[in-house]
Motif scaffolding. Sequence first.
Motif, mmCIF file in Angstrom:
data_model
loop_
_atom_site.group_PDB
_atom_site.id
_atom_site.type_symbol
_atom_site.label_atom_id
_atom_site.label_comp_id
_atom_site.label_asym_id
_atom_site.label_seq_id
_atom_site.Cartn_x
_atom_site.Cartn_y
_atom_site.Cartn_z
ATOM 1 N N THR A 55 24.113 42.393 0.733
ATOM 2 C CA THR A 55 23.364 42.644 -0.498
ATOM 3 C C THR A 55 22.198 43.581 -0.228
ATOM 4 N N ILE A 56 21.474 43.348 0.859
ATOM 5 C CA ILE A 56 20.362 44.224 1.225
ATOM 6 C C ILE A 56 20.875 45.648 1.486
ATOM 7 N N TYR A 57 21.944 45.737 2.269
ATOM 8 C CA TYR A 57 22.543 47.038 2.587
ATOM 9 C C TYR A 57 22.965 47.770 1.315
ATOM 10 N N SER A 58 23.569 47.035 0.381
ATOM 11 C CA SER A 58 24.089 47.658 -0.834
ATOM 12 C C SER A 58 22.988 47.977 -1.836
ATOM 13 N N LEU A 59 21.872 47.255 -1.791
ATOM 14 C CA LEU A 59 20.743 47.610 -2.644
ATOM 15 C C LEU A 59 20.124 48.931 -2.208
ATOM 16 N N ILE A 60 20.132 49.155 -0.892
ATOM 17 C CA ILE A 60 19.631 50.426 -0.366
ATOM 18 C C ILE A 60 20.535 51.570 -0.815
ATOM 19 N N ARG A 61 21.851 51.319 -0.827
ATOM 20 C CA ARG A 61 22.843 52.317 -1.293
ATOM 21 C C ARG A 61 23.471 51.770 -2.574
ATOM 22 N N PHE A 62 22.655 51.571 -3.596
ATOM 23 C CA PHE A 62 23.047 50.800 -4.771
ATOM 24 C C PHE A 62 24.354 51.277 -5.387
ATOM 25 N N ARG A 63 25.345 50.371 -5.382
ATOM 26 C CA ARG A 63 26.661 50.594 -5.971
ATOM 27 C C ARG A 63 27.360 51.844 -5.457
ATOM 28 N N ASN A 64 27.026 52.242 -4.224
ATOM 29 C CA ASN A 64 27.768 53.327 -3.574
ATOM 30 C C ASN A 64 29.208 52.857 -3.361
ATOM 31 N N PRO A 65 30.221 53.626 -3.773
ATOM 32 C CA PRO A 65 31.606 53.149 -3.697
ATOM 33 C C PRO A 65 32.108 52.851 -2.285
ATOM 34 N N SER A 66 31.423 53.372 -1.268
ATOM 35 C CA SER A 66 31.857 53.073 0.099
ATOM 36 C C SER A 66 31.295 51.747 0.613
ATOM 37 N N ASN A 67 30.366 51.147 -0.161
ATOM 38 C CA ASN A 67 29.821 49.847 0.245
ATOM 39 C C ASN A 67 30.914 48.799 0.395
ATOM 40 N N VAL A 68 31.862 48.829 -0.535
ATOM 41 C CA VAL A 68 32.888 47.776 -0.573
ATOM 42 C C VAL A 68 33.683 47.743 0.721
ATOM 43 N N GLY A 69 34.114 48.914 1.192
ATOM 44 C CA GLY A 69 34.894 48.965 2.420
ATOM 45 C C GLY A 69 34.102 48.485 3.623
ATOM 46 N N VAL A 70 32.816 48.834 3.672
ATOM 47 C CA VAL A 70 31.967 48.403 4.789
ATOM 48 C C VAL A 70 31.868 46.891 4.829
ATOM 49 N N ILE A 71 31.530 46.280 3.692
ATOM 50 C CA ILE A 71 31.356 44.822 3.645
ATOM 51 C C ILE A 71 32.689 44.113 3.836
ATOM 52 N N ALA A 72 33.759 44.675 3.272
ATOM 53 C CA ALA A 72 35.086 44.062 3.428
ATOM 54 C C ALA A 72 35.476 43.984 4.898
ATOM 55 N N ARG A 73 35.116 44.997 5.673
ATOM 56 C CA ARG A 73 35.448 44.989 7.103
ATOM 57 C C ARG A 73 34.575 44.013 7.873
ATOM 58 N N TRP A 74 33.357 43.780 7.386
ATOM 59 C CA TRP A 74 32.545 42.730 8.014
ATOM 60 C C TRP A 74 33.255 41.383 7.880
ATOM 61 N N PHE A 75 33.712 41.092 6.672
ATOM 62 C CA PHE A 75 34.452 39.842 6.461
ATOM 63 C C PHE A 75 35.743 39.853 7.281
ATOM 64 N N GLY A 76 36.397 41.020 7.332
ATOM 65 C CA GLY A 76 37.672 41.128 8.035
ATOM 66 C C GLY A 76 37.584 40.872 9.523
ATOM 67 N N ARG A 77 36.379 40.955 10.080
ATOM 68 C CA ARG A 77 36.209 40.719 11.519
ATOM 69 C C ARG A 77 36.035 39.233 11.848
ATOM 70 N N LEU A 78 36.065 38.384 10.852
ATOM 71 C CA LEU A 78 35.888 36.945 11.091
ATOM 72 C C LEU A 78 37.179 36.236 11.483
ATOM 73 N N TYR A 79 38.311 36.949 11.500
ATOM 74 C CA TYR A 79 39.597 36.281 11.709
ATOM 75 C C TYR A 79 39.696 35.479 13.014
ATOM 76 N N PRO A 80 39.034 35.877 14.133
ATOM 77 C CA PRO A 80 39.150 35.035 15.338
ATOM 78 C C PRO A 80 38.601 33.628 15.140
ATOM 79 N N LEU A 81 37.661 33.457 14.213
ATOM 80 C CA LEU A 81 37.098 32.134 13.961
ATOM 81 C C LEU A 81 38.135 31.173 13.389
ATOM 82 N N PHE A 82 39.227 31.726 12.854
ATOM 83 C CA PHE A 82 40.302 30.906 12.304
ATOM 84 C C PHE A 82 41.465 30.750 13.276
ATOM 85 N N GLY A 83 41.290 31.254 14.498
ATOM 86 C CA GLY A 83 42.366 31.168 15.483
ATOM 87 C C GLY A 83 43.502 32.125 15.201
#
Length: 242
Positions: A22-50
Motif C-alpha cells: 500500500t505504501i509502495y502503491s501510494l507513492i506510485r498511485f494506481r500505476n498499472p505496473s504496481n499490480v504485477g510487482v505486488i502479485a509477485r511478492w505474494f507469488g514468492r510465498l509458495y515455499p511456506l506452503f511446502g
Amino acid sequence: MLKISRVIIVSLCCILICILGTIYSLIRFRNPSNVGVIARWFGRLYPLFGLDVEHRFPAEADKIGRCIYIGNHQNNYDMVTISYMVMPRTVSVGKKSLIWIPFFGILYWVTGNIFLDRENRTKAHGTMTELANRINSDNLSIWMFPEGTRSRGRGLLPFKTGAFYAAVSAGVPIVPVVCSTTHNQIDLNRWKNGKVICEMLPPVDTSSYSKENVRELAEYCRRIMSERINQLDDEIARQPQI
C-alpha cells in the motif's frame, strides 16, 4: 502444530505485504505496473506452503503488448501460484466486495485494479466497455478469471464472455495462463506438498471474431486451457515423488 505455525507465518507475511504494498502503491498511485510487482511478492510465498512452483513464460512474453490475460481460478492458493504470472502494466478486474477485506482491500484499490459490480448486469456490461477503451487509451493489459468464481475441484468451469467481449472490442489478443491442479493437493500439516506448474500459453488472435460470436472464442480458449491443464497434471504425475 505445523499447520498452526504456517497459518501464523503466512498471515503475518500477507499483512506485511499489504502494508508495504500500500505504501509502495501510494507513492506510485494506481500505476498499472504496481499490480504485477505486488502479485509477485505474494507469488514468492509458495515455499511456506511446502510447494515447488515452476513458472513458464514464452520466450517473448514481454513483447506481447496490450492483451487480456485469462487464468483458471481454483482456490485461495492462486495467490501464491498463478499470481506470479502477472506481467507489467497489467491490472486485474475483481468483484466490488474485495474492498472490504482488511488490509487487502485498500491495497487492491491503490495498486490500480478495477472493480466490477456483478450484482448489476448493466454496470458490469459498462465495465467491459470501459476496459476495452482503457486498454488502448492507457496502454494497459487486463487480467481476468473468466470462470467468475473459484472452481474448488470442479474442473475448469464454463467461461463468462465479458473478457472476450472486451478483447474483441479493443482489438487485442487473449493470452491464456494456466495452473496445474492444486485442489486436495495441499495439506498444511505436511512438509512437502508437491509440484505446481504455471504456464503462459501463446496469444489467441481475436481479429476473426466479432461481438456476435464471442461465445465461440470463449469456448475455444476454454478448450485449449483445459487440455493444457490436463497435460500439466499428467506431467507432474509422471515425475518421481520426492
